[in-house]
Design an enzyme around this catalytic site. Structure first.
Site, PDB file in Angstrom:
ATOM      1  N   CYS A  42       6.337   3.161   0.468  1.00  0.00           N
ATOM      2  CA  CYS A  42       5.610   2.893   1.708  1.00  0.00           C
ATOM      3  C   CYS A  42       5.951   1.488   2.214  1.00  0.00           C
ATOM      4  CB  CYS A  42       4.107   3.007   1.466  1.00  0.00           C
ATOM      5  SG  CYS A  42       3.126   2.808   2.989  1.00  0.00           S
ATOM      6  N   ASP A  44       3.942  -0.535   3.398  1.00  0.00           N
ATOM      7  CA  ASP A  44       2.786  -1.404   3.137  1.00  0.00           C
ATOM      8  C   ASP A  44       3.214  -2.720   2.464  1.00  0.00           C
ATOM      9  OD1 ASP A  44       0.418  -2.511   1.704  1.00  0.00           O
ATOM     10  OD2 ASP A  44      -0.568  -0.701   2.476  1.00  0.00           O
ATOM     11  N   ARG A  46       1.814  -4.625   0.593  1.00  0.00           N
ATOM     12  CA  ARG A  46       1.321  -4.857  -0.768  1.00  0.00           C
ATOM     13  C   ARG A  46       2.122  -4.099  -1.826  1.00  0.00           C
ATOM     14  NH1 ARG A  46      -4.538  -2.957   1.069  1.00  0.00           N
ATOM     15  NH2 ARG A  46      -3.117  -1.483   2.075  1.00  0.00           N
ATOM     16  N   HIS A  98       1.111   5.095  -2.850  1.00  0.00           N
ATOM     17  CA  HIS A  98       0.073   4.198  -3.367  1.00  0.00           C
ATOM     18  C   HIS A  98      -1.297   4.682  -2.917  1.00  0.00           C
ATOM     19  CE1 HIS A  98      -0.714   1.876   0.434  1.00  0.00           C
ATOM     20  NE2 HIS A  98       0.450   2.408   0.742  1.00  0.00           N
ATOM     21  N   CYS A 101      -3.470   4.420   0.845  1.00  0.00           N
ATOM     22  CA  CYS A 101      -2.410   4.311   1.855  1.00  0.00           C
ATOM     23  C   CYS A 101      -3.012   4.471   3.258  1.00  0.00           C
ATOM     24  CB  CYS A 101      -1.349   5.376   1.610  1.00  0.00           C
ATOM     25  SG  CYS A 101       0.030   5.281   2.785  1.00  0.00           S
TER      26      CYS A 101
HETATM   27 CO    CO Z   1       0.936   3.177   2.551  1.00  0.00          CO
END
Ligand code: CO
Length: 210
Positions: A42, A44, A46, A98, A101
């Site tokens: 992803c 993302d 993080r 994750h 999400c």
């Molecule tokens: Co995500």
């Protein structure tokens, strides 16, 4: 500009530190990359691939998009897979989702976020396919987490449905496709045990003949 200067300063410090620890580090990487792993994760901020699996530059080939999807019309992701499998000859593809999400969360609501709604449609379809199982989960966070897991498993299958992966198996190239999930709360990755490493594991209709 201060924030950007900070990034460039960080970079200079990082580069100097690497050279101090290992003077040949960059000159080795200039000549070739031989990663064993392709990571599909992803976007993302993080869930930064190299950081969370603790590997150096050169060790993992990375593709990231919102909600770690492998969509069969996405030439970007398909090209990454083809190059990684055919040219780099990676031995493992890791689809890593994750928990928590945002893309999955958004897909579970009726709110529109603009253009990205089209991308998240694939997760809505998955939600509908598994609606009975998901509806039986009372806790909203647990329901979201379960859809994150189901999404990883679906994307693992999608990677294996590609002609690139199946051609690699047909010529005897060892290649396993794994599904992992990362916990934002504790930084721990779990293997979802949905690994596929040959075409016999696929539903018959998705198997290509030579
Ligand atoms: Co995500």
């Amino acid at each position: 500009m201060h924030a950007l200067q900070q990034l460039l300063d960080n970079n200079r410090r990082w580069s100097a530190g690497r050279i101090a620890a290992d003077p040949g580090f960059f000159s080795r990487l200039v000549h070739q990359q031989t990663p064993q792993f392709l990571w599909i994760g992803c976007s993302d901020s993080r869930v930064s691939a190299n950081v969370i699996i603790g590997v150096d530059p050169g060790e993992v080939f990375v593709h990231r998009n919102v909600a770690n999807l492998m969509v069969h019309t996405d030439v970007n992701c398909l090209s990454v897979i083809q190059y990684a499998v055919d040219v780099l000859q990676v031995k493992h593809v890791i689809v890593c989702g994750h928990y928590g999400c945002g893309g999955v969360t958004a897909a579970m609501t009726n709110k529109s976020y603009g253009l990205i709604d089209n991308w998240l449609r694939y997760i809505k379809d998955l939600y509908r396919e598994h609606s009975a199982e998901l509806a039986a989960i009372d806790d909203a966070e647990a329901r979201n987490d379960r859809l994150c897991e189901l999404n990883v498993a679906r994307q693992v299958a999608n990677v294996c449905y590609t002609g690139v992966v199946q051609a690699a198996w047909r010529r005897g190239q060892p290649l396993a496709v794994h599904g992992w999930i990362y916990g934002l709360k504790d930084g721990i990755i779990e293997d979802l045990a949905v690994t596929i490493e040959n075409a016999d594991q696929l539903e018959a209709i998705y198997r290509f003949k030579a």
